[in-house]
Structures are given as structure tokens and as C-alpha cells.
Design an enzyme around this catalytic site. Structure first.
Site, short mmCIF file in Angstrom:
data_model
loop_
_atom_site.label_atom_id
_atom_site.label_comp_id
_atom_site.label_asym_id
_atom_site.label_seq_id
_atom_site.Cartn_x
_atom_site.Cartn_y
_atom_site.Cartn_z
N ASP A 168 0.83 -1.20 0.00
CA ASP A 168 0.00 0.00 0.00
C ASP A 168 0.86 1.25 0.00
O ASP A 168 0.57 2.23 -0.71
CB ASP A 168 -0.90 0.01 1.23
N SER A 169 1.91 1.25 0.81
CA SER A 169 2.75 2.45 0.92
C SER A 169 3.51 2.72 -0.37
O SER A 169 3.67 3.88 -0.78
CB SER A 169 3.72 2.29 2.09
#
Length: 389
Positions: A168-169
Site C-alpha cells: 500500500d505504501s
């Protein structure tokens, strides 16, 4: 002081991590980020992770610097308000499943008819096109398909994961890069465009030469624990105080300096260790030599000696060490934000640092609907719009 993105307005749609973390970074750089949340409960991130007095300890950071408006996008009237609001922003950042915005008549093709300069940034598991575009996809799936899970962990165990939401990051970082690139191009063409970020692709982009290694060298990278095969010395070494020190001296000149620190300068010319390839072949022997030396010294003394010799090294930090480290403090890498319950919440600092257009310390994540006044002009335009537009 104003951040470098001061004057840019961003409308953030969606929830969880990938889209909201991208919104956090844009807000960190000075953009005005208006977060749209469902009434009642808001973004799920308000309740994720550890909580204190009913509020997530993650929320003050991932929503810092943002404004919150409450709209139920399942309601056609609310969607008309959102449509009007998009005319007031530069960027729409969203991480819904592909196709949902189009089903609501809020896709880029529709919105850009009235706002040709609009940049729309999509973050999804598999991207906006392709056979799996509409499949549900979280960060963990992207990490698996992107290849990083296969290379993470010990070789005699199943694939491991990092202790944070890496997929996600990474997708959020590429979303920010894509946003900045699209805004730059718009300054030339005057036109917006869509930016399509797939989580699995964000992970795959970091996988170095793994594809070429497989096709041309016949090598499929796998799990190798704390080391990289063929790269030595680069490992975690024991210390007398029980902590671990990571030492990276795989370049020839650096290894020469390390050999001198070890009191064994002859190692730099030893055929087993004289160049990068030789050290890689004899990594186990080299690690044993270094580990024997490091295990006789406490970590602080080792780090001081290695720094003085120009050998890259660092202690393995937990949150406690980060909070106490003088370099973290000097670089303002720990911010303290007061949340809605009055608690002082430590938060990672803004990255990167800017020499001139330095952003203010961000305010913590807002209460749900705290900035609903921003919807006033959009509501007026929605009411006055001809039926069916």
C-alpha cells in the site's frame, strides 16, 4: 511557511491505506486535501490499529493536514454535490474498485468535459485495465504478485512479510509521483489526465534485475534471510550487549577500511576477499570473522569506531530508539500531534526536507465532517444544475 504544493487542491476519495497515505504526503507538502468520508463512521482508518479513548493512534498521522467532509456517495444527491466539488479542485485521488466511479457518472471522461484540467489519480490492486482490473486487491496480494514476498524471509521457511503495509505504501508513493508528473505536464498542455497506479506494479517496480536474472542468467531470486547472495559483507552482526548491528562494507574501498578497523589489513588483499565477487563466494567465512570481532564490543562503541573509519553501520532500531535518537531529533523526524482526545501522539516527520518552501507542522487528522462548510458552494451549484447533468 507555505509548502511547495501550496495552492493545489486535492479531493481524496476512498479509505484504508494506499489512497489516504498518498493524500497524507500531498498534504505534508502543502496541498489542500479535502477528504470525503461516509457520514456516521467515516474512514475505517479512524478505528484501525491500537486505539486510545476510542480514537486510532494511526488516524492523527494518516489524516494529518487534511480537511474532512461527510457525503454518502450512495445517495445520488450527494454524488451531484461531489460532481460540483470536483470543479473546484486540481486533483481527484481515489482508491475505489475500478468501475465504481464510472457507474456513478464520476469518471474522468465525464468530469473532464466540464473541467478539462482535472487530474484523476487511481490507486487499485490491479490497475484500471486488464483481465483482473475489477478484482478485489489489497496490499498483501500486490506484495505476492509483485514478487517481494517470494524474496522475503529465510530460505527454509514460507515467504514472510514486512511488519508494515509495504504494498500500500509503495503504491501511495507512486501515486504522489504520478500526481506531480501530471500537474507538471498540465502546466504545459493545460489538460489533465488519469494516473493509474496498481499496487502489484508498484511492488514489481522495486524488484531490481529479478526478471533479467531469471531469463538471461537462469537465476530465480529467492529468500536469503538477512543477506543478499553474492553481496558481502552485508549482514546483521552480534554485539556484546545483545543488540544487533548492520554493517555494509561490500564495496572494495570500504572493505579495505573495515579490514583496518578489524586489525586485519591483510584481508583486503586476501584472494578470498580481494574483490566483490570473491567476497560474495566466501561470505560465510567473512561473516564469521567479522562476527567474532563485533561480538566482543557493545553496539555504541562499534558504531563510533565504524563511523570514524567511514564504514556504513547502524543499530537495529525499535520505536524506543527512534524516539531517543539525537539524529532523529536534529532532523525533526518525530512530530508530536495532539489528537481529539488531548493525547500527544508521536508521528513520523515530513520527508523529504525542503530548504525554502518548508511546510508547517501539520495538524492531526480532523473530526468527521469538521469542514462541511467547504461543501456550501458545491451544494448551491448542484441545486442549480439542469436535471440530468
Amino acid at each position: 511557511m507555505a509548502g511547495p504544493l501550496t495552492g493545489v487542491r486535492v479531493l481524496e476519495l476512498g479509505s484504508f491505506i494506499a489512497g489516504p497515505f498518498a493524500g497524507q504526503l500531498l498534504a505534508d507538502y502543502g496541498a489542500e486535501v479535502i477528504k470525503v468520508e461516509p457520514p456516521g463512521r467515516g474512514d475505517a482508518m479512524r478505528r484501525w490499529g491500537h486505539t486510545l479513548d476510542g480514537e486510532s493512534l494511526w488516524w492523527p498521522t494518516i489524516a494529518r493536514g487534511k480537511r474532512s467532509v461527510a457525503l454518502d456517495l450512495r445517495d445520488p444527491d450527494a454524488r451531484e454535490v461531489l460532481r460540483a466539488l470536483t470543479a473546484e479542485v486540481d486533483v481527484v485521488l481515489e482508491n475505489f474498485r475500478p468501475g465504481l466511479l464510472a457507474s456513478w457518472g464520476l469518471d474522468h471522461a465525464t468530469l473532464s468535459k466540464e473541467h478539462p484540467g482535472l487530474v484523476m489519480v487511481h490507486v487499485s490492486g490491479f490497475g484500471q485495465t486488464g483481465p483482473r482490473a475489477t478484482d478485489a486487491g489489497f496490499g498483501s496480494i500486490g506484495e505476492a504478485m509483485g514478487g517481494i514476498r517470494h524474496t522475503t524471509g529465510d530460505p527454509d521457511r514460507p515467504p514472510a512479510r514486512a511488519g508494515v503495509s509495504l504494498g500500500d505504501s509503495l503504491a501511495a508513493l507512486f501515486a504522489v509521483i504520478g500526481t506531480l508528473a501530471a500537474l507538471h505536464e498540465r502546466s504545459v498542455s493545460g489538460l489533465g489526465q488519469e494516473v493509474d497506479v496498481a499496487i502489484y506494479e508498484a511492488v514489481a517496480a522495486l524488484m531490481e534485475s529479478t526478471l533479467a536474472d531469471h531469463v538471461l542468467a537462469g537465476v530465480t531470486r529467492g529468500r536469503s534471510g538477512a543477506t543478499l547472495p553474492g553481496v558481502a559483507p552485508s549482514n546483521v552482526y552480534p554485539t556484546s550487549d545483545g543488540s544487533g548491528v548492520i554493517l555494509a562494507a561490500n564495496a572494495d574501498p570500504v572493505f579495505g577500511r573495515l579490514a583496518t578497523v578489524l586489525g586485519r589489513p591483510e584481508l583486503a588483499s586476501d584472494p578470498r576477499f580481494a574483490d566483490h565477487q570473491a567476497r560474495g563466494r566466501h561470505a560465510a567465512e567473512l561473516d564469521a570473522l567479522i562476527g567474532d570481532w563485533t561480538s566482543r564490543h557493545p553496539a555504541p562503541a562499534l558504531l563510533e569506531v565504524l563511523a570514524g573509519a567511514g564504514v556504513p553501520a547502524g543499530q537495529i532500531y525499535t520505536a524506543a530508539e527512534m524516539l531517543e535518537d539525537e539524529h532523529y531529533r536534529a532532523r525533526e523526524m518525530v512530530l508530536h500531534l495532539t489528537n481529539a482526545a488531548g493525547h500527544l501522539v508521536p508521528s513520523a516527520g515530513i520527508v523529504p526536507k525542503f530548504s525554502r518552501s518548508r511546510p508547517d507542522v501539520p495538524v492531526p487528522g480532523p473530526a468527521l465532517g469538521a469542514h462541511d462548510d467547504l461543501l456550501a458552494s458545491a451544494r448551491r451549484r448542484a441545486r442549480s444544475a439542469p436535471s440530468g447533468t
